[in-house]
Write a protein that holds these residues in place. Structure first.
Motif, PDB file in Angstrom:
ATOM      1  N   ASP A   1      42.953 -44.656  84.584  1.00 40.08           N
ATOM      2  CA  ASP A   1      41.524 -44.923  84.801  1.00 40.08           C
ATOM      3  C   ASP A   1      40.950 -45.465  83.500  1.00 40.08           C
ATOM      4  N   ILE A   2      40.266 -46.600  83.587  1.00 37.86           N
ATOM      5  CA  ILE A   2      39.727 -47.290  82.404  1.00 37.86           C
ATOM      6  C   ILE A   2      38.276 -47.680  82.684  1.00 37.86           C
ATOM      7  N   GLY A   3      37.454 -47.592  81.667  1.00 35.81           N
ATOM      8  CA  GLY A   3      36.064 -48.003  81.778  1.00 35.81           C
ATOM      9  C   GLY A   3      35.824 -49.325  81.071  1.00 35.81           C
ATOM     10  N   TYR A   4      35.113 -50.209  81.728  1.00 35.43           N
ATOM     11  CA  TYR A   4      34.800 -51.533  81.164  1.00 35.43           C
ATOM     12  C   TYR A   4      33.320 -51.593  80.860  1.00 35.43           C
ATOM     13  N   LEU A   5      32.968 -51.967  79.618  1.00 30.95           N
ATOM     14  CA  LEU A   5      31.569 -52.085  79.199  1.00 30.95           C
ATOM     15  C   LEU A   5      31.309 -53.500  78.717  1.00 30.95           C
ATOM     16  N   ILE A   6      30.186 -54.038  79.114  1.00 30.50           N
ATOM     17  CA  ILE A   6      29.790 -55.374  78.695  1.00 30.50           C
ATOM     18  C   ILE A   6      28.324 -55.365  78.278  1.00 30.50           C
TER      19      ILE A   6
END
Length: 364
Positions: free
Chosen positions: A264-269
């Protein structure tokens, strides 16, 4: 004349004899000063040269010049003195002027002290420095004082936030940084807010609900990136934010990094259209057991309309059913001992640091 054998002389003869005896005595002794009475040219008697003892005036009023028990001191009359002549162009000093004194002291006389005269140079100096406000302004501008004040401010804020963590958003809100988080979940908003306030000191961070238009459980990097960008797009389309508003969006997804190894990975932009800045970061990867992934796949219908982007059932929902005391929104803590909020905040801090470096310098 003779009577009974005693001869008598006239009275004038006796006076002449006394005068003769007195003259003989005076001729042998020096004359006394008190016995000499000087004469003036007109023949009148001059005033005595000795010390006067009866030219003092007595009054019933209190006078500090009186002696013990209100008795007038037995001192000779003080002669009068006149003030020195005043020279043109020179101010007289009241401290050295001697008042004219007379021989007799008048009753009820009062003693006056010279009044302090204001120095014009001193007044001018006080006005030029701004008085007490100028002093505070000069102290506040000292770099050492600024450092001490900042440390004191940070210590007080730290104490307040420790005693009441809920006060942190109110104390550190403000400043030039204004961020909107494309999510109304408190766990996301708080993590981004704490990260930006830690980096910038002061920052205003709020959350707004946004739609991702993808499956609840995104699968793959492409799905995660699309979901985060779709949230920003939905805020602009709904006119919730203006076109130049800096926005932070995040989306968690699962990906098979190795065969049968899912994470599980979180992507932030972060997008800042005003400064043409776009920054992307990822959270740390959290391993997810394979059988939990298979269970989520089995619960998703084959004809699910958003199957191209992911699964209908999230990993958190599966873990909540399988593991006791596990919350679907923060299952990361049950698996790794680190909360999802901490993971997002760590990545958001790196995002804020990169953003601070790319921002143009502020002009005072």
């Amino acid at each position: 004349m003779q009577e009974s054998g005693i001869e008598t002389r006239p009275l004038e003869n006796l006076s002449a004899a006394v005068s003769g005896a007195s003259a003989s005595v005076h001729s042998s002794c020096p004359p006394l000063a008190s016995s000499i009475i000087p004469l003036t040219s007109a023949g009148a008697v001059a005033p005595p040269i000795g010390i006067p003892v009866s030219s003092f005036s007595k009054s019933t009023g209190y006078d500090i010049t009186r002696g013990h028990a209100s008795q007038v001191p037995r001192t000779p009359a003080v002669p009068a003195f006149s003030c020195p002549a005043t020279m043109p162009g020179v101010l007289s000093n009241p401290m050295v002027q001697q008042p004219v004194m007379t021989g007799a002291i008048e009753a009820g006389s009062s003693i006056t002290f010279p009044e302090d005269q204001e120095d014009p140079k001193e007044s001018e100096h006080i006005n030029s420095t701004g008085g007490i406000w100028g002093f505070f302004k000069g102290v506040a501008g000292n770099p050492v004082v600024k450092t001490v004040l900042n440390k004191t401010k940070n210590s007080v804020e730290s104490m307040i936030t420790t005693l009441d963590p809920g006060m942190a958003p109110y104390i550190r809100s403000g400043g030039d940084i204004d961020i909107v988080v494309a999510s109304d979940k408190e766990i996301h908003v708080e993590a981004v807010r704490d990260a930006f306030q830690e980096v910038f000191g002061m920052a205003t961070v709020i959350g707004e609900a946004a739609l991702s238009h993808i499956a609840p459980q995104p699968v793959g990097y492409a799905a995660g990136v699309k979901g985060a960008k779709e949230r920003i797009k939905s805020l602009h389309q709904a006119s919730i934010i203006h076109k130049d508003q800096p926005v932070v969006s995040l989306e968690n997804f699962i990906a098979e990094l190795f065969p049968d190894n899912w994470f599980d990975i979180g992507y932030l932009i972060l997008e800042d259209p005003c400064h043409n800045i776009t920054i992307e970061v990822f959270t740390q990867a959290t391993p997810v057991p394979l059988h939990h992934i298979q269970q989520a796949q089995s619960l998703t219908p084959p004809d699910y309309s958003l199957r191209w982007s992911g699964l209908l059932v999230t990993v958190g929902e599966v873990l909540e059913r399988s593991l006791p005391n596990t919350n679907r929104t923060d299952w990361h803590y049950s698996v790794t001992g680190m909360s999802k909020r901490e993971m997002i905040q760590s990545a958001a801090k790196a995002l804020a640091g990169l953003y601070k470096q790319q921002l143009p310098p502020r002009t005072s």
